[in-house]
Design a protein around this motif. Structure first.
Motif, PDB file in Angstrom:
ATOM      1  N   GLN A   1       0.815  -1.203   0.000  1.00  0.00           N
ATOM      2  CA  GLN A   1       0.000   0.000   0.000  1.00  0.00           C
ATOM      3  C   GLN A   1       0.855   1.262   0.000  1.00  0.00           C
ATOM      4  N   VAL A   2       1.945   1.226   0.779  1.00  0.00           N
ATOM      5  CA  VAL A   2       2.835   2.384   0.830  1.00  0.00           C
ATOM      6  C   VAL A   2       3.474   2.618  -0.543  1.00  0.00           C
ATOM      7  N   ILE A   3       3.837   1.513  -1.221  1.00  0.00           N
ATOM      8  CA  ILE A   3       4.414   1.644  -2.557  1.00  0.00           C
ATOM      9  C   ILE A   3       3.397   2.250  -3.516  1.00  0.00           C
ATOM     10  N   ARG A   4       2.128   1.815  -3.379  1.00  0.00           N
ATOM     11  CA  ARG A   4       1.085   2.386  -4.242  1.00  0.00           C
ATOM     12  C   ARG A   4       0.910   3.877  -3.979  1.00  0.00           C
ATOM     13  N   ASP A   5       0.994   4.252  -2.704  1.00  0.00           N
ATOM     14  CA  ASP A   5       0.797   5.650  -2.335  1.00  0.00           C
ATOM     15  C   ASP A   5       2.011   6.522  -2.643  1.00  0.00           C
ATOM     16  N   ASN A   6       3.196   5.885  -2.689  1.00  0.00           N
ATOM     17  CA  ASN A   6       4.437   6.646  -2.867  1.00  0.00           C
ATOM     18  C   ASN A   6       5.317   6.008  -3.941  1.00  0.00           C
ATOM     19  N   PRO A   7       4.824   5.874  -5.157  1.00  0.00           N
ATOM     20  CA  PRO A   7       5.604   5.172  -6.195  1.00  0.00           C
ATOM     21  C   PRO A   7       6.925   5.866  -6.513  1.00  0.00           C
ATOM     22  N   GLN A   8       6.973   7.189  -6.320  1.00  0.00           N
ATOM     23  CA  GLN A   8       8.181   7.929  -6.678  1.00  0.00           C
ATOM     24  C   GLN A   8       9.370   7.520  -5.812  1.00  0.00           C
ATOM     25  N   VAL A   9       9.086   7.121  -4.561  1.00  0.00           N
ATOM     26  CA  VAL A   9      10.166   6.696  -3.668  1.00  0.00           C
ATOM     27  C   VAL A   9      10.873   5.465  -4.225  1.00  0.00           C
ATOM     28  N   LEU A  10      10.075   4.523  -4.709  1.00  0.00           N
ATOM     29  CA  LEU A  10      10.648   3.316  -5.299  1.00  0.00           C
ATOM     30  C   LEU A  10      11.392   3.644  -6.585  1.00  0.00           C
TER      31      LEU A  10
ATOM     32  N   VAL B   1      15.438   3.037  -7.291  1.00  0.00           N
ATOM     33  CA  VAL B   1      15.964   2.282  -8.435  1.00  0.00           C
ATOM     34  C   VAL B   1      16.910   3.158  -9.255  1.00  0.00           C
ATOM     35  N   GLN B   2      16.509   4.408  -9.493  1.00  0.00           N
ATOM     36  CA  GLN B   2      17.350   5.308 -10.271  1.00  0.00           C
ATOM     37  C   GLN B   2      18.665   5.590  -9.564  1.00  0.00           C
ATOM     38  N   ASN B   3      18.612   5.772  -8.236  1.00  0.00           N
ATOM     39  CA  ASN B   3      19.845   6.005  -7.474  1.00  0.00           C
ATOM     40  C   ASN B   3      20.764   4.789  -7.543  1.00  0.00           C
ATOM     41  N   TYR B   4      20.162   3.615  -7.492  1.00  0.00           N
ATOM     42  CA  TYR B   4      20.965   2.391  -7.591  1.00  0.00           C
ATOM     43  C   TYR B   4      21.623   2.294  -8.967  1.00  0.00           C
ATOM     44  N   GLN B   5      20.846   2.568 -10.006  1.00  0.00           N
ATOM     45  CA  GLN B   5      21.390   2.507 -11.364  1.00  0.00           C
ATOM     46  C   GLN B   5      22.505   3.525 -11.545  1.00  0.00           C
ATOM     47  N   LEU B   6      22.310   4.731 -10.987  1.00  0.00           N
ATOM     48  CA  LEU B   6      23.326   5.775 -11.083  1.00  0.00           C
ATOM     49  C   LEU B   6      24.613   5.366 -10.385  1.00  0.00           C
TER      50      LEU B   6
END
Length: 271
Positions: free
Chosen positions: A54-63, A67-72
């Protein structure tokens, strides 16, 4: 191991999201020889799992940000690794050129005071253009420049690049690399089995040995490919020009004209 954390235990939504990202990260980015067993050993509290989803659904930008920070971070680590490999390679070219050359075919001067390393692909049209200019350049500078050929077949876009490289390596085993190399580029529009056999016959190669050597060419070609990858190369032709006398080193790519090759040679050989 049973996970039974809940929102009531002092975890904010953001912290829980970050925790979930870590949990997902281990599944997405971790390597395990027995993935099913590893998953079976971890039981996630259904209530916690529902909260995380539910938190992921509410805050998709965090995920997405995670992921982007990991890729960077992965890209930065790769760039740093390639930079270190390039610096080590440069030092080796300038101090131990024969080690860099290895068993690669060479043409021109034997003293290795000036080394021109070419990463090339027999099916690349720009490599064919460079080949024509390099023939003239080497004819004029063969007493001072050592040309070194490294295989960099771009198989993902050139289906005949690897077979052509293998055929040229087989010709090298009979002392005919450069003759075979020239005919491959001069007949680039005909690359294929018929041409490989035709050139071998025209050059008077032992055809039985030629066929056997073609089957054993992959390790040498792979070694060149791995070097290109370590240096972060992504296109052909690519050149490395170095003078062991002046300590100057230059890299460049593409099919240059004769004057440009001459200018680069002058730049690295001038004290």
């Amino acid at each position: 191991m049973i996970l039974s954390l809940s929102m009531g235990q002092g975890f904010s939504r953001k912290m829980l999201v970050l925790f979930s990202v870590l949990c997902l990260g281990f599944g997405l980015w971790g390597c395990n020889g027995d993935q099913e067993t590893a998953q079976a050993d971890v039981n996630v509290d259904p209530e916690l799992e529902a909260q995380i989803l539910q938190v992921i659904r509410d805050n998709p930008q965090v995920l997405i940000d995670a992921v982007q920070n990991y890729q960077l971070s992965q890209q930065q680590a790769q760039q740093e690794e390639q930079q270190k490999a390039a610096e080590d390679f440069q030092q080796q070219v300038l101090t131990e050129p024969q080690t860099v050359i290895g068993d690669s075919p060479t043409l021109g001067a034997e003293d290795l005071n000036v080394v021109l390393i070419e990463f090339s692909d027999f099916e690349c049209p720009f490599c064919a253009r460079a080949h024509s200019t390099l023939q003239t350049f080497m004819a004029q500078n063969s007493d001072t420049v050592t040309l070194v050929y490294k295989h960099f077949p771009l198989a993902q876009i050139h289906p005949q690049a690897i077979p052509a490289a293998e055929a040229s390596w087989a010709a090298q085993q009979q002392g005919k690399f450069w003759e075979y190399h020239d005919q491959l580029f001069e007949n680039q529009d005909r690359l294929g089995e018929e041409l490989y056999q035709e050139i071998a016959t025209n050059l008077g190669l032992d055809l039985e040995k030629f066929e056997g050597d073609r089957q054993n060419a992959q390790p040498a070609i792979q070694q060149d490919l791995e070097l290109a990858q370590q240096l972060g190369l992504n296109g052909t032709p690519f050149f490395i020009l170095a003078s062991t006398e002046t300590g100057k080193f230059e890299t460049f790519s593409g099919a240059l004209d004769l004057q440009e090759y001459e200018e680069k040679l002058a730049a690295i050989t001038t004290p």
